[in-house]
Design a protein around this motif. Structure first.
Motif, short mmCIF file in Angstrom:
data_model
loop_
_atom_site.label_atom_id
_atom_site.label_comp_id
_atom_site.label_asym_id
_atom_site.label_seq_id
_atom_site.Cartn_x
_atom_site.Cartn_y
_atom_site.Cartn_z
N VAL A 3 0.84 -1.19 0.00
CA VAL A 3 0.00 0.00 0.00
C VAL A 3 0.88 1.25 0.00
N GLN A 4 0.53 2.20 -0.84
CA GLN A 4 1.21 3.50 -0.83
C GLN A 4 0.19 4.59 -0.56
N LEU A 5 0.59 5.53 0.30
CA LEU A 5 -0.25 6.68 0.65
C LEU A 5 0.49 7.94 0.22
N VAL A 6 -0.20 8.81 -0.51
CA VAL A 6 0.43 10.03 -1.02
C VAL A 6 -0.41 11.23 -0.59
N GLU A 7 0.17 12.09 0.26
CA GLU A 7 -0.53 13.28 0.73
C GLU A 7 -0.28 14.47 -0.19
N SER A 8 -1.21 15.41 -0.15
CA SER A 8 -1.05 16.68 -0.85
C SER A 8 -1.92 17.72 -0.17
N GLY A 9 -1.66 18.99 -0.50
CA GLY A 9 -2.52 20.06 -0.01
C GLY A 9 -1.95 20.92 1.07
N GLY A 10 -0.77 20.61 1.56
CA GLY A 10 -0.16 21.45 2.58
C GLY A 10 0.31 22.77 2.00
N GLY A 11 0.76 23.66 2.90
CA GLY A 11 1.26 24.94 2.44
C GLY A 11 1.32 25.94 3.56
N LEU A 12 1.50 27.20 3.17
CA LEU A 12 1.58 28.32 4.11
C LEU A 12 0.23 29.05 4.10
N VAL A 13 -0.30 29.29 5.28
CA VAL A 13 -1.59 29.97 5.39
C VAL A 13 -1.56 30.90 6.59
N GLN A 14 -2.32 31.98 6.52
CA GLN A 14 -2.38 32.91 7.64
C GLN A 14 -3.32 32.39 8.72
N PRO A 15 -3.13 32.82 9.95
CA PRO A 15 -4.07 32.44 11.02
C PRO A 15 -5.50 32.79 10.63
#
Length: 115
Positions: free
Chosen positions: A2-14
């Motif tokens: 099984v392989q799991l691939v995440e995405s969607g992270g980044g820099l965001v303001q409070p």
């Protein structure tokens, strides 16, 4: 394997929002459920949210009311919708699923909450 691939992270303001995605190489979430963990610098990895195969959910107290975990079994994908983000949410976020034999982990995606 099984392989799991995440995405969607980044820099965001409070106060901002992000949606993390985790795609599995097979239909494992519909059988074993899924979870999101996070690890901040100098801290232990902690459970953020979990969803069972019957779609029951539970959350860490620190994210209740702000984060939502969900799955799309047709796409073999689990999501983490994160709203009203705070600086203390800054961490590497990991997707996870657990079979009777072992845990599976993604590679992690960085979430940074900063003005």
């Amino acid at each position: 394997q099984v392989q799991l691939v995440e995405s969607g992270g980044g820099l965001v303001q409070p106060g901002g929002s992000l949606r993390l995605s985790c795609a599995a190489s097979g239909s494992i979430f519909s059988t074993y459920g899924a979870a999101w963990y996070r690890q901040a610098p100098g801290k232990q990895r902690e459970l953020v949210a979990r969803i069972t195969r019957s779609a029951s959910t539970n959350y860490a107290d620190s994210v209740k009311g702000r984060f939502t975990i969900s799955t799309d079994n047709a796409k073999n994908t689990v999501y983490l919708q994160m709203n009203n983000l705070k600086p203390e949410d800054t961490a590497v976020y990991y997707c996870n699923t657990q079979t009777p034999i072992r845990h599976y982990w993604g590679q992690g995606t960085q979430v940074t909450v900063s003005p």
